[in-house]
Motif scaffolding. Sequence first.
Motif, PDB file in Angstrom:
ATOM      1  N   ALA A  74       0.816  -1.225   0.000  1.00 30.33           N
ATOM      2  CA  ALA A  74       0.000   0.000   0.000  1.00 30.33           C
ATOM      3  C   ALA A  74       0.845   1.268   0.000  1.00 30.33           C
ATOM      4  CB  ALA A  74      -0.936   0.008   1.204  1.00 30.33           C
ATOM      5  N   ASN A  75       2.060   1.187   0.518  1.00 33.13           N
ATOM      6  CA  ASN A  75       2.895   2.384   0.609  1.00 33.13           C
ATOM      7  C   ASN A  75       3.789   2.614  -0.608  1.00 33.13           C
ATOM      8  OD1 ASN A  75       1.861   3.058   3.148  1.00 33.13           O
ATOM      9  ND2 ASN A  75       3.282   1.662   4.174  1.00 33.13           N
ATOM     10  N   LEU A  76       3.746   1.721  -1.574  1.00 31.91           N
ATOM     11  CA  LEU A  76       4.503   1.943  -2.813  1.00 31.91           C
ATOM     12  C   LEU A  76       3.895   3.131  -3.558  1.00 31.91           C
ATOM     13  CD1 LEU A  76       5.015  -1.735  -4.022  1.00 31.91           C
ATOM     14  CD2 LEU A  76       6.738  -0.187  -3.047  1.00 31.91           C
ATOM     15  N   GLY A  77       4.747   4.002  -4.041  1.00 31.28           N
ATOM     16  CA  GLY A  77       4.250   5.165  -4.775  1.00 31.28           C
ATOM     17  C   GLY A  77       3.811   6.297  -3.858  1.00 31.28           C
TER      18      GLY A  77
ATOM     19  N   GLY B 104       5.031  -4.967   8.039  1.00 28.87           N
ATOM     20  CA  GLY B 104       4.595  -4.223   9.218  1.00 28.87           C
ATOM     21  C   GLY B 104       5.464  -4.431  10.440  1.00 28.87           C
ATOM     22  N   CYS B 105       6.676  -4.945  10.255  1.00 28.66           N
ATOM     23  CA  CYS B 105       7.612  -5.181  11.381  1.00 28.66           C
ATOM     24  C   CYS B 105       7.095  -6.209  12.371  1.00 28.66           C
ATOM     25  CB  CYS B 105       7.894  -3.900  12.168  1.00 28.66           C
ATOM     26  SG  CYS B 105       8.418  -2.532  11.166  1.00 28.66           S
TER      27      CYS B 105
ATOM     28  N   ASP C  85      -4.671  -8.172  14.916  1.00 22.28           N
ATOM     29  CA  ASP C  85      -4.231  -7.974  13.526  1.00 22.28           C
ATOM     30  C   ASP C  85      -5.041  -6.914  12.781  1.00 22.28           C
ATOM     31  OD1 ASP C  85      -2.105  -8.874  11.932  1.00 22.28           O
ATOM     32  OD2 ASP C  85      -3.448 -10.018  10.641  1.00 22.28           O
ATOM     33  N   HIS C  86      -5.847  -6.172  13.507  1.00 22.48           N
ATOM     34  CA  HIS C  86      -6.731  -5.201  12.864  1.00 22.48           C
ATOM     35  C   HIS C  86      -5.948  -4.193  12.013  1.00 22.48           C
ATOM     36  CE1 HIS C  86     -10.291  -2.611  12.543  1.00 22.48           C
ATOM     37  NE2 HIS C  86      -9.447  -1.605  12.693  1.00 22.48           N
ATOM     38  N   ASP C  87      -4.904  -3.602  12.603  1.00 16.01           N
ATOM     39  CA  ASP C  87      -4.177  -2.544  11.899  1.00 16.01           C
ATOM     40  C   ASP C  87      -3.431  -3.102  10.684  1.00 16.01           C
ATOM     41  OD1 ASP C  87      -3.060   0.262  11.867  1.00 16.01           O
ATOM     42  OD2 ASP C  87      -1.211  -0.879  12.003  1.00 16.01           O
ATOM     43  N   VAL C  88      -2.800  -4.254  10.855  1.00 14.91           N
ATOM     44  CA  VAL C  88      -2.064  -4.863   9.746  1.00 14.91           C
ATOM     45  C   VAL C  88      -3.029  -5.218   8.615  1.00 14.91           C
ATOM     46  CG1 VAL C  88      -0.671  -6.859   9.075  1.00 14.91           C
ATOM     47  CG2 VAL C  88      -0.210  -5.693  11.249  1.00 14.91           C
ATOM     48  N   GLN C  89      -4.150  -5.804   8.999  1.00 13.97           N
ATOM     49  CA  GLN C  89      -5.138  -6.204   7.986  1.00 13.97           C
ATOM     50  C   GLN C  89      -5.677  -4.984   7.237  1.00 13.97           C
ATOM     51  OE1 GLN C  89      -5.939  -9.364   7.040  1.00 13.97           O
ATOM     52  NE2 GLN C  89      -6.961  -8.245   5.395  1.00 13.97           N
ATOM     53  N   ARG C  90      -5.937  -3.922   7.974  1.00  7.46           N
ATOM     54  CA  ARG C  90      -6.443  -2.692   7.374  1.00  7.46           C
ATOM     55  C   ARG C  90      -5.451  -2.162   6.323  1.00  7.46           C
ATOM     56  NH1 ARG C  90      -7.421   2.136  11.637  1.00  7.46           N
ATOM     57  NH2 ARG C  90      -5.219   1.724  11.923  1.00  7.46           N
ATOM     58  N   THR C  91      -4.150  -2.229   6.670  1.00  9.75           N
ATOM     59  CA  THR C  91      -3.152  -1.716   5.731  1.00  9.75           C
ATOM     60  C   THR C  91      -2.992  -2.652   4.538  1.00  9.75           C
ATOM     61  OG1 THR C  91      -2.061  -0.886   7.713  1.00  9.75           O
ATOM     62  CG2 THR C  91      -0.882  -0.628   5.656  1.00  9.75           C
TER      63      THR C  91
END
Lengths: 595, 595
Positions: A172-175, A204-205, A402-408
């Motif tokens: 998701a953070n590419l670009g 996500g580390c 895993d909510h935050d990782v899944q969201r990203t």
Amino acid sequence: MPALLTKNAVPTTASWQERVKDKQHRILADVPPQFIHPELKFSDTEAQDVLDLPTFSQGNPARVMHFPEIYLKADELAITALKAEDIPPAIAAGTWTAVQVLDAFTHRAVMAHQLLHCCISFLYPQAREQAEALDAEFANTKRLVGPLHGVPLSVKDQCRIAGTETTCGYVANLGVWDEEDCLLVDILKKAGAVPFCKTTLSVGCMWGESINNIVGRANNPHNRAFTCGGSSGGEGALIGFHGSPLGVGSDLGGSIRTPSAYNGLHGLRPSSSRIPYYRVLNSMEGQEIIPSVVGPMAQSTKSLQLFVKTVVDGQPWLLDPKSPPIPWREKVVTYIKSRPLRLAFMHYDKHVLPQPPIRKALRELEALLKEAGHDIVPMFVDALNQKRADQFGSDVCTADADHDVQRTRDLSGEPKLPLLPAKGPGALPPQPMNLTESWAFAMDRMEYQASVLKAWQATAATTISGEPIDAYITCVNPSVAHIHGEFGKVRYKGYCATANVLDFSACTLPVTKMDVASNPPDQSETEDGFGKVIPSPQCDRDRWIRENYARNLKEYDGMPIVLQIVARRWEEEKVLAVSEVVEELLNEKGLGLSA
Amino acid sequence: MPALLTKNAVPTTASWQERVKDKQHRILADVPPQFIHPELKFSDTEAQDVLDLPTFSQGNPARVMHFPEIYLKADELAITALKAEDIPPAIAAGTWTAVQVLDAFTHRAVMAHQLLHCCISFLYPQAREQAEALDAEFANTKRLVGPLHGVPLSVKDQCRIAGTETTCGYVANLGVWDEEDCLLVDILKKAGAVPFCKTTLSVGCMWGESINNIVGRANNPHNRAFTCGGSSGGEGALIGFHGSPLGVGSDLGGSIRTPSAYNGLHGLRPSSSRIPYYRVLNSMEGQEIIPSVVGPMAQSTKSLQLFVKTVVDGQPWLLDPKSPPIPWREKVVTYIKSRPLRLAFMHYDKHVLPQPPIRKALRELEALLKEAGHDIVPMFVDALNQKRADQFGSDVCTADADHDVQRTRDLSGEPKLPLLPAKGPGALPPQPMNLTESWAFAMDRMEYQASVLKAWQATAATTISGEPIDAYITCVNPSVAHIHGEFGKVRYKGYCATANVLDFSACTLPVTKMDVASNPPDQSETEDGFGKVIPSPQCDRDRWIRENYARNLKEYDGMPIVLQIVARRWEEEKVLAVSEVVEELLNEKGLGLSA
């Protein structure tokens, strides 16, 4: 704005596969072509030690068939053999220029990436611009701009740098292009460091190996069939290959120390925000109960000291709200070096037994230190209660289920990597903690911390001077680097996570290599050769680690053994001074991995 | 174990009313009868200033009809006029003994409690035992045991002390006896302080007045029709009455500074855990985003300095996991006192306008400091954004939607006090934050902190020396102490909560008294007498405060005006050094409340 890198050719609305393909084409796009050797590739079928590849021309004729080229010239070999602390003096002496240093490390880092998949961005255009400016400044003034003048710096791909992408392992953070440096990079650049490369990490580390959907899996330069660890594994592999003299990792449950251990390096997990985290990207941002920290990885204790002193001298607390205003305390270093060390050794935490060669290394180091006149006292293993710390560590990593990782992940549609165990330690809970549960968790954790501080103070009754211990020494993990895919069989975070839960300062110290011939697998309830009876396995992971060692004896042979030194909260000067004393002792005796 | 206090006569399973009745009988049960004057009572119908009551025999014949007795003898008056820092030297000089000091303050504290309802426990038996031991030790060695030798210490009823109850304002905690001192009390006792009294507070520390179901409502010694503030209001009233020379309060949204302001005192809100919180009881324990802090309240800046230096010299970080290892930095004090101060004044935060006499006090102090050669630069009011800080403060106090407070109330069945507004700022949300929301909140708060740090650094461009400001000075609240029951009409936490949200060091400084005759109510859009146009009210609270002032002009006259000095995080030495310089200047000019 710095010199530009090649931008994404596909929009952020493209499929995750297209975005990854585009990124993979871009990783080496801005590196001078003479540094790229297309024939170098990661290979699963030739998974050997690639550490000596750069020096191939000087040795090992067995490699000729695979690597017929002379990769690095003598100058490049000489430069990339330098430790971080050697670079500014060498530039000051006129031996090398910042550009030469940058080029040599870039060349070697590109080789590392081709062989190990350890990088995610090369910043050559902006790094070159900066190195040229440093050389011009030095030519003009004959003075270094700061204590890191011309030191190439690699950073885990969490550190925002203007003009680069910061993925944190997410497609998701590419670009998405940074407009500002994180405070840490800003301070390091002002001190003369030259960020030249961003390294790969786990998604996500959140994992102890370095695997993501962008560059795949990073590998260990000591044996490419082995993991380089995680989550700062790209740094581990790169620095292990001497592709960077100084790197930045982050650590929530061992993510600096595990790759440092797996690749034979020095790494520091500072206490929270001694090194500023401001504008460093992470998963689960805002989780402050057990915070992630950033810290250095390198080839020597002195490199770590130089890094910490430089950053702290930059007064990060003026801009980072979390950073404590604790200046560099040289007095502590002087005091530690002026007298016998007060140490405890933990050979076994009564929960998971380290592999036999690791225990042997601990015993030998303990004997060496005793012989040198240091004060070694018993360890408070029960009060330390690593089993409990391990549980805290797991609970915090899975607090939001895993909510935050899944969201990203969902932002790009990239698939979930099958990393987490379905059940048992580290498995996801069915739902996130609620607020009341998270507060109760914070209080439990604080009571745990307080109980350990009390036990630490109580060691004063056992030392010759009547003062508490400076630090304790133990393993980093019960296993050294393991074969790819065997994470679930060897992973026990207790030895690492304890320092995270306590927010203690902890650094790693390479000491020797695995010698399996003289360290047969453990036989429960027999004598261990040091007068101790080997206990029966205390839990599944304890049993798995023993079985894994017995099954892979031959493969483990020669892998680096790295120990861990742990001091209390915000005692970075102390833990590094202890490390320095021990490292010097090892060097004097011709021992140690860096000897 | 210390000397015992009278235990609860009814079990913890009794009704809440029975438990309270039992406690009320016990509050003075362990105090020598000669210190108790049964005719002294709190009276709503005689709500006058009781500050001069102890010295009645020397003045004010108008009081004869109400208080015909001579309450304090000359010795007792002399002792209770001492500030904390004067007590150890007086004992060292042989002027008084620790027992004499304890007895005098106990006598005056009992009077304070009878008149103001400000205490919740008297620890006379154990305090007497300790004072006798100090006297014996001094007689023997001719040396003080520590920098607080013989200083009577009052503590907000959150501080656990072995052998006492710690209610935190909850009936549920009556009859629960502490077995250990909190770390702070432990350190203070080792330095020679004598805890002699525990003071009342708002239920669970969650309210800006001091009201609970145990002792009811605490009152202001300057006018008993007025609140003494909260949540550390018992300390405010007691110290304001000179019933204690040194007290401990806690502050999550102004709970030290508001009662310090309302009672004309010096109070310090330190940054988090500079003063150790370990084993101090609180509501919402484990809420770490914006933590509550403990700090001193007293009659002078020097008392606050003595307290902080003594505690920090006790190295709380060795046992409190949250305490940063920052020693007392005398260098900072010396540096601040060696040169002109660099200050900004905030007269108005563009959201809620302080009462006219408070603004006048700010302008007069600013002029005085300028005249004395200090460097006064413009305040970054917009970047400080107190409206936002006020919202953060409300959000954190209601994060769990009263869950924890309700749970504790339910343990005893005590009724809910109708304190919180049903809607608007400070009202309860329908449900607690979830974990993801609380993490997002923590990140928002950090970004806010970072933006203020940046603005603070930017003041360097405006000062003569080119260094950022040392501190800014503003009001504590837009209103001085208010009439009982009018909390909802005057309460705006912005000026206080900003320091909590930023985790900045902030102390209070008494400067003058309300002079309503020369400060008429504000007329919007007219000139304010200082060349500024008075803005129209910006929000309901702004309007209410103006209306409230206009309606109660006569009552407000003579109430203390106390200002606030704010420095950055963990800059306690700096904020107190600034306070000392300003206080000395006021004293030189014959100004200031303590002059």
